[in-house]
Design a protein around this motif. Structure first.
Motif, PDB file in Angstrom:
ATOM      1  N   PHE A 722       2.695 -26.068  13.998  1.00 18.39           N
ATOM      2  CA  PHE A 722       2.540 -25.277  12.772  1.00 18.39           C
ATOM      3  C   PHE A 722       3.573 -24.152  12.814  1.00 18.39           C
ATOM      4  O   PHE A 722       3.978 -23.714  13.897  1.00 18.39           O
ATOM      5  N   ASP A 723       3.996 -23.693  11.639  1.00 17.54           N
ATOM      6  CA  ASP A 723       4.811 -22.471  11.575  1.00 17.54           C
ATOM      7  C   ASP A 723       3.858 -21.343  11.230  1.00 17.54           C
ATOM      8  O   ASP A 723       3.275 -21.352  10.144  1.00 17.54           O
ATOM      9  N   VAL A 724       3.727 -20.394  12.139  1.00 21.85           N
ATOM     10  CA  VAL A 724       2.701 -19.371  11.945  1.00 21.85           C
ATOM     11  C   VAL A 724       3.329 -18.016  11.617  1.00 21.85           C
ATOM     12  O   VAL A 724       4.292 -17.598  12.258  1.00 21.85           O
ATOM     13  N   TYR A 725       2.760 -17.350  10.616  1.00 23.60           N
ATOM     14  CA  TYR A 725       3.263 -16.046  10.180  1.00 23.60           C
ATOM     15  C   TYR A 725       2.120 -15.040  10.125  1.00 23.60           C
ATOM     16  O   TYR A 725       1.010 -15.371   9.717  1.00 23.60           O
ATOM     17  N   MET A 726       2.435 -13.843  10.530  1.00 22.75           N
ATOM     18  CA  MET A 726       1.463 -12.762  10.411  1.00 22.75           C
ATOM     19  C   MET A 726       2.239 -11.487  10.112  1.00 22.75           C
ATOM     20  O   MET A 726       3.309 -11.272  10.680  1.00 22.75           O
ATOM     21  N   ALA A 727       1.705 -10.660   9.229  1.00 24.56           N
ATOM     22  CA  ALA A 727       2.416  -9.434   8.868  1.00 24.56           C
ATOM     23  C   ALA A 727       2.545  -8.510  10.071  1.00 24.56           C
ATOM     24  O   ALA A 727       1.736  -8.563  10.995  1.00 24.56           O
ATOM     25  N   GLY A 728       3.594  -7.692  10.054  1.00 17.50           N
ATOM     26  CA  GLY A 728       3.797  -6.729  11.126  1.00 17.50           C
ATOM     27  C   GLY A 728       4.284  -5.401  10.563  1.00 17.50           C
ATOM     28  O   GLY A 728       3.901  -4.339  11.017  1.00 17.50           O
ATOM     29  N   LYS A 729       5.132  -5.500   9.519  1.00 16.69           N
ATOM     30  CA  LYS A 729       5.656  -4.279   8.891  1.00 16.69           C
ATOM     31  C   LYS A 729       4.585  -3.591   8.065  1.00 16.69           C
ATOM     32  O   LYS A 729       4.625  -2.391   7.845  1.00 16.69           O
ATOM     33  N   VAL A 730       3.665  -4.401   7.528  1.00 21.66           N
ATOM     34  CA  VAL A 730       2.522  -3.834   6.811  1.00 21.66           C
ATOM     35  C   VAL A 730       1.273  -4.272   7.568  1.00 21.66           C
ATOM     36  O   VAL A 730       1.292  -5.280   8.266  1.00 21.66           O
ATOM     37  N   PRO A 731       0.202  -3.513   7.445  1.00 15.91           N
ATOM     38  CA  PRO A 731      -1.002  -3.869   8.198  1.00 15.91           C
ATOM     39  C   PRO A 731      -1.619  -5.174   7.697  1.00 15.91           C
ATOM     40  O   PRO A 731      -1.522  -5.489   6.511  1.00 15.91           O
ATOM     41  N   VAL A 732      -2.248  -5.927   8.613  1.00 19.73           N
ATOM     42  CA  VAL A 732      -3.018  -7.105   8.173  1.00 19.73           C
ATOM     43  C   VAL A 732      -4.378  -6.660   7.635  1.00 19.73           C
ATOM     44  O   VAL A 732      -5.068  -7.426   6.982  1.00 19.73           O
ATOM     45  N   ASN A 733      -4.741  -5.407   7.900  1.00 13.91           N
ATOM     46  CA  ASN A 733      -6.009  -4.906   7.356  1.00 13.91           C
ATOM     47  C   ASN A 733      -5.819  -4.518   5.884  1.00 13.91           C
ATOM     48  O   ASN A 733      -4.767  -4.782   5.300  1.00 13.91           O
ATOM     49  N   ASP A 734      -6.815  -3.853   5.318  1.00 17.56           N
ATOM     50  CA  ASP A 734      -6.744  -3.555   3.884  1.00 17.56           C
ATOM     51  C   ASP A 734      -5.573  -2.641   3.508  1.00 17.56           C
ATOM     52  O   ASP A 734      -5.231  -2.523   2.334  1.00 17.56           O
ATOM     53  N   GLY A 735      -4.935  -2.024   4.485  1.00 16.81           N
ATOM     54  CA  GLY A 735      -3.754  -1.207   4.231  1.00 16.81           C
ATOM     55  C   GLY A 735      -2.557  -2.015   3.748  1.00 16.81           C
ATOM     56  O   GLY A 735      -1.582  -1.459   3.260  1.00 16.81           O
ATOM     57  N   GLY A 736      -2.628  -3.347   3.867  1.00 17.99           N
ATOM     58  CA  GLY A 736      -1.525  -4.193   3.408  1.00 17.99           C
ATOM     59  C   GLY A 736      -1.812  -4.901   2.090  1.00 17.99           C
ATOM     60  O   GLY A 736      -0.931  -5.542   1.507  1.00 17.99           O
ATOM     61  N   ILE A 737      -3.038  -4.748   1.611  1.00 14.87           N
ATOM     62  CA  ILE A 737      -3.482  -5.439   0.396  1.00 14.87           C
ATOM     63  C   ILE A 737      -2.570  -5.183  -0.818  1.00 14.87           C
ATOM     64  O   ILE A 737      -2.250  -6.089  -1.579  1.00 14.87           O
ATOM     65  N   ALA A 738      -2.134  -3.924  -0.962  1.00 12.05           N
ATOM     66  CA  ALA A 738      -1.364  -3.553  -2.157  1.00 12.05           C
ATOM     67  C   ALA A 738      -0.087  -4.387  -2.279  1.00 12.05           C
ATOM     68  O   ALA A 738       0.311  -4.756  -3.382  1.00 12.05           O
ATOM     69  N   LEU A 739       0.541  -4.710  -1.157  1.00 14.47           N
ATOM     70  CA  LEU A 739       1.765  -5.520  -1.200  1.00 14.47           C
ATOM     71  C   LEU A 739       1.457  -6.901  -1.792  1.00 14.47           C
ATOM     72  O   LEU A 739       2.208  -7.412  -2.633  1.00 14.47           O
ATOM     73  N   GLY A 740       0.346  -7.483  -1.371  1.00 14.85           N
ATOM     74  CA  GLY A 740      -0.057  -8.777  -1.909  1.00 14.85           C
ATOM     75  C   GLY A 740      -0.364  -8.698  -3.402  1.00 14.85           C
ATOM     76  O   GLY A 740       0.061  -9.547  -4.183  1.00 14.85           O
ATOM     77  N   GLN A 741      -1.065  -7.666  -3.788  1.00 13.33           N
ATOM     78  CA  GLN A 741      -1.382  -7.482  -5.214  1.00 13.33           C
ATOM     79  C   GLN A 741      -0.105  -7.394  -6.036  1.00 13.33           C
ATOM     80  O   GLN A 741       0.011  -7.985  -7.118  1.00 13.33           O
ATOM     81  N   LEU A 742       0.864  -6.664  -5.502  1.00 12.84           N
ATOM     82  CA  LEU A 742       2.124  -6.435  -6.213  1.00 12.84           C
ATOM     83  C   LEU A 742       2.857  -7.750  -6.493  1.00 12.84           C
ATOM     84  O   LEU A 742       3.271  -8.018  -7.623  1.00 12.84           O
ATOM     85  N   VAL A 743       2.992  -8.582  -5.470  1.00 16.48           N
ATOM     86  CA  VAL A 743       3.777  -9.817  -5.664  1.00 16.48           C
ATOM     87  C   VAL A 743       3.024 -10.818  -6.537  1.00 16.48           C
ATOM     88  O   VAL A 743       3.636 -11.552  -7.324  1.00 16.48           O
ATOM     89  N   ILE A 744       1.706 -10.840  -6.440  1.00 17.17           N
ATOM     90  CA  ILE A 744       0.927 -11.746  -7.285  1.00 17.17           C
ATOM     91  C   ILE A 744       1.055 -11.333  -8.757  1.00 17.17           C
ATOM     92  O   ILE A 744       1.262 -12.166  -9.635  1.00 17.17           O
ATOM     93  N   ALA A 745       0.994 -10.029  -9.008  1.00 16.02           N
ATOM     94  CA  ALA A 745       1.148  -9.538 -10.386  1.00 16.02           C
ATOM     95  C   ALA A 745       2.549  -9.840 -10.912  1.00 16.02           C
ATOM     96  O   ALA A 745       2.722 -10.243 -12.069  1.00 16.02           O
ATOM     97  N   ALA A 746       3.551  -9.672 -10.049  1.00 20.39           N
ATOM     98  CA  ALA A 746       4.931  -9.942 -10.469  1.00 20.39           C
ATOM     99  C   ALA A 746       5.092 -11.407 -10.852  1.00 20.39           C
ATOM    100  O   ALA A 746       5.756 -11.740 -11.841  1.00 20.39           O
ATOM    101  N   ARG A 747       4.469 -12.293 -10.063  1.00 22.86           N
ATOM    102  CA  ARG A 747       4.555 -13.714 -10.361  1.00 22.86           C
ATOM    103  C   ARG A 747       3.898 -14.043 -11.704  1.00 22.86           C
ATOM    104  O   ARG A 747       4.434 -14.792 -12.509  1.00 22.86           O
ATOM    105  N   LYS A 748       2.753 -13.434 -11.954  1.00 16.86           N
ATOM    106  CA  LYS A 748       2.066 -13.651 -13.241  1.00 16.86           C
ATOM    107  C   LYS A 748       2.948 -13.199 -14.402  1.00 16.86           C
ATOM    108  O   LYS A 748       3.021 -13.841 -15.444  1.00 16.86           O
TER     109      LYS A 748
END
Ligand code: ZN
Ligand code: ZN
Ligand code: FE
Length: 754
Positions: A722-748
């Protein structure tokens, strides 16, 4: 003479406030190149004119020898006609457009400055020494471009000597905006028993004495106040816990130097590199010898960091102890104190002395926390030294504000193809923290010259960040919590194709009305399919269960044994109050106030309770942390688990119970339990790969801060192609959520779905 070769170079990245222009100037001088360099708010522009030999060398060295804290992200080089310039100049800053270049995070004091502090007559022992390579940045910036008038240094008038250094191109302090010295710069004031001391030598002497006596001192740091005491004095540490009203949660410790850390923790080379980096984060290390009671609280990790302000160095020079507790100067979930008057008021009954200085902190930052997992730095709390460095994306996210989660909040704004994450804000349920949140959001929008046209928020209707988003009166995209977690990992790694998203955390709003958090999501930026999830656990008492893991433990045993659970001869059951047990069992039977959760954190809570490791939780994620800390190393066996669309751990719980009845050591149980979870990840990911052909796995969610679980899962998956990825520059905890929200909204927005 031949015509010179001329180039116009445009650089984007972290190139302002990090000594970049003086570096360019010196480089040009060495190569006999003429032209100019200029800061604009969108980029650094350079014109070079020189020989056909020299110009390519210049460009090569520009990339290779740039200052440590700088980072070149985009470089454009254009052939232009020569203007036959005679010399190389640094031109005035130009405010051109709405584009903004990057803002440098704060940088730890550099070695050259530490040397200067010993010899430069006007900066002997000067605790605010800095240069173009080091010093405060983000914490003092009010506006852009980065010039002294736009920082909190604007109130200090440079003395003749500083002014001359500031304007001498060959000087290391050329255009160092916070330049200061003993004559003209900020100074410390010690507030002690209604007196104010301004003589720094005297201040140091008093503080050294107070620390030796086991006293507590409030000290103004770079991004906020700390509370400080001797980390080797048990009484001092105990008192600090009491006054800070913090029963649980380990304290971070600042050590004199790396050598001092070695005595108390393992410091492998990679961790040492993180400790000494200019970001100077708190690094979670494997602890070795105990400092004293009340620091690590029985956990096997130690949060260690090294001096980063000149003051820290000057203090350790005189101190006997090589270890200081340096904890955020705040109470409970409030933001750290940054204002002098506020500090004097807030800490007067808490600290034996309060050390302030007269330069304002504009942007509050906490110490950042990182952990090395699978050989990579993983930020867990992203603040000083890290914020507001952006994450570069493959597509446009301009004009979007993502409001983040509710706990461990960070928000994020989109600027061109950059995602700029705020510093760690905290728990928005606290009123002061919420005020810090709204203030910071407004500041970021102003600083980055952004009028948001789209806002992204969590689907949870009661999150204060969601309410804030709804109140803005602009178009809103509401994003499922775990979709955002996985998308954040995708965004950091530039992935824009379907992935196997493995998202484990405490809780997030599920569209089916249950709380989610043990999720296998086949994920794209457009959406996700919930392929499988951990079985739901009824939580007796609802939210109370997160603070009282015994409730979840009882619930897991109820799922495995029904009412017979009361007969189990295990210490957990024997130690429970019979009346309370009867009440909770009845609630489970009748399904009264027992909301369902598939949260991984809850499963860990329950197992930590059943094994007796943690029945009551004094701080966030204490139970899972105790379970991780208990693991006996080197074990590979595991329990049984039923892996289907619903992943049921009932057999696991039954086997844990029989292990307990057979007096198997808890460290073995902890290892077997972790291995079971890791196995469930591998099995489920394999099923998804077989069905879909997807090979990329993204691990996200706060549970992956568990080093054992993350490393073993990554190793097992990687070992099976498998190719495995995990965030490091942003937290994997809820402190990184905003980045995910941002890209999902941009895609929409790109797909015109909004
Ligand atoms: Zn320096
Ligand atoms: Zn000066
Ligand atoms: Fe989460």
């Amino acid at each position: 003479m031949k015509d010179p070769v001329a180039r116009l170079i445009r650089i984007e990245g972290l190139v302002q406030g990090v000594g970049f222009r003086p570096f360019v100037y010196r480089l040009a001088g060495n190569l006999n190149i003429s032209g100019w360099v200029m800061n604009r708010n969108d980029a650094v522009m350079i014109r070079v004119e020189g020989s056909a030999d020299a110009v390519p060398v210049f460009i090569e060295r520009l990339k290779e020898q740039a200052p440590a804290a700088s980072q070149i992200d985009i470089i454009n080089i254009e052939n232009v006609f020569p203007e036959y310039l005679k010399d190389f100049r640094i031109l005035d800053s130009q405010d051109l457009s709405d584009e903004t270049s990057e803002i440098s995070p704060d940088i730890a004091v550099c070695n050259d400055c530490l040397e200067d502090m010993k010899y430069q007559p006007h900066r002997l022992n000067y605790p605010f020494i800095n240069c173009t390579n080091c010093g405060p940045r983000f914490s003092i910036i009010r506006d852009f471009p980065y010039d002294r008038e736009k920082t909190t240094m604007s109130t200090f008038k440079m003395c003749a000597q500083c002014a001359s250094e500031y304007s001498t191109i060959t000087d290391r302090r050329f255009h160092a905006q916070p330049i200061a010295c003993n004559t003209c710069g900020p100074w410390y004031t010690l507030h002690i028993s209604n007196q104010m001391k301004n003589n720094f030598t005297e201040i140091l002497r008093i503080i050294v004495q107070l620390i030796a006596e086991g006293k507590i001192i409030a000290v103004k740091g770079i991004g906020g106040f700390h509370l400080m005491c001797d980390a080797l004095n048990p009484d001092a540490v105990k008192r600090l816990r009491k006054v800070k009203k913090r029963e649980g949660k380990p304290f971070a410790v600042m050590f004199r130097d790396l050598k001092a850390i070695h005595e108390y923790a393992e410091v492998p080379e990679e961790e040492a590199a993180l400790l000494v980096s200019w970001k100077r984060p708190i690094v979670l290390l494997q602890s070795k010898n105990k400092l004293t009671d009340g620091i690590c609280l029985g956990l096997n990790t130690l949060g260690a960091f090294l001096p980063y302000m000149p003051f820290h160095y000057l203090l350790f020079d005189k101190l006997k102890t090589g270890a200081l507790v340096l904890t955020s100067g705040n109470f409970a979930e409030e933001p750290i104190v940054i204002d002098n008057d506020h500090a004097i008021e807030a800490f007067k009954t808490v600290a034996d002395a309060i050390l302030t200085y007269n330069r304002d902190i504009f942007n509050r930052t906490d110490d950042s926390v990182v952990r090395l997992i699978s050989g990579k730095e993983r930020v867990m709390r992203r603040s000083r030294g890290y914020a507001p460095s952006p994450v570069r994306l493959l597509f446009d996210v301009d004009g979007i504000l993502a409001t983040g989660a509710e706990l461990a909040n960070c928000f994020c704004i989109g600027k061109g193809k950059q995602a700029v994450l705020s510093q760690h804000i905290g728990d928005l349920k606290n009123a002061e923290t919420l005020a810090f949140y709204t203030e910071s959001t407004e500041r970021f929008l102003k600083l980055y010259r952004l009028k948001p046209s789209l806002v992204a928020a969590d689907m949870h209707p009661d999150y204060l960040s969601t309410r804030y988003a709804r109140g803005l009166g602009i178009k809103i995209v509401e994003v499922q919590h775990h979709h955002a977690h996985i998308a954040a990992g995708m965004a950091e790694h530039g992935i824009d194709e379907p992935v196997i998203g493995v998202c484990f955390d405490g809780s997030g709003y599920g569209p089916d009305g249950n709380t989610w958090g043990g999720e296998f999501l086949i994920t794209t930026l457009d959406g996700f399919r919930r392929y499988a999830h951990f079985d739901t656990i009824p939580l007796p008492g609802g939210d109370v269960a997160t603070r009282e893991p015994w409730r979840t433990g009882l619930s897991l045993l109820y799922m495995a044994y029904g009412k017979e659970l009361t007969e189990l001869e295990i210490p957990f059951i024997r130690n429970l109050d019979k009346k309370i047990m009867a009440l909770v069992t009845e609630a489970l039977e009748k399904k009264i106030n027992t909301p369902l959760s598939s949260g991984c954190g809850r499963l860990f809570d329950g197992v930590a309770a059943i094994t007796g490791l943690c029945t009551k939780s004094l701080f966030h994620a204490e139970a899972p942390m105790r379970l991780e800390a208990a693991i006996a190393p080197g074990l590979t066996d595991r329990y049984n688990v039923d892996i289907n669309a619903t992943i049921s751990f009932t057999k696991t719980i039954q086997q844990i119970t029989s292990d307990l009845l057979n007096h198997v050591h808890v460290s073995v149980i902890a290892a077997r339990f972790h291995n079971t979870i890791i196995w469930s990840i591998f099995e489920t990911a394999s099923k998804i790969r077989n069905e879909t052909g997807i090979t990329k796995v993204v691990l996200s969610g706060g549970s992956f801060q568990n080093k054992y679980m993350a490393e073993q899962a990554i190793a097992l998956l990687t070992g099976n192609d498998f190719d495995v990825y995990m965030a490091g520059k942003v937290p994997v905890n809820d402190g990184g959520i905003a980045l995910g929200q941002l890209v999902i909204a941009a895609r929409k927005r790109d797909k015109k779905e909004i």
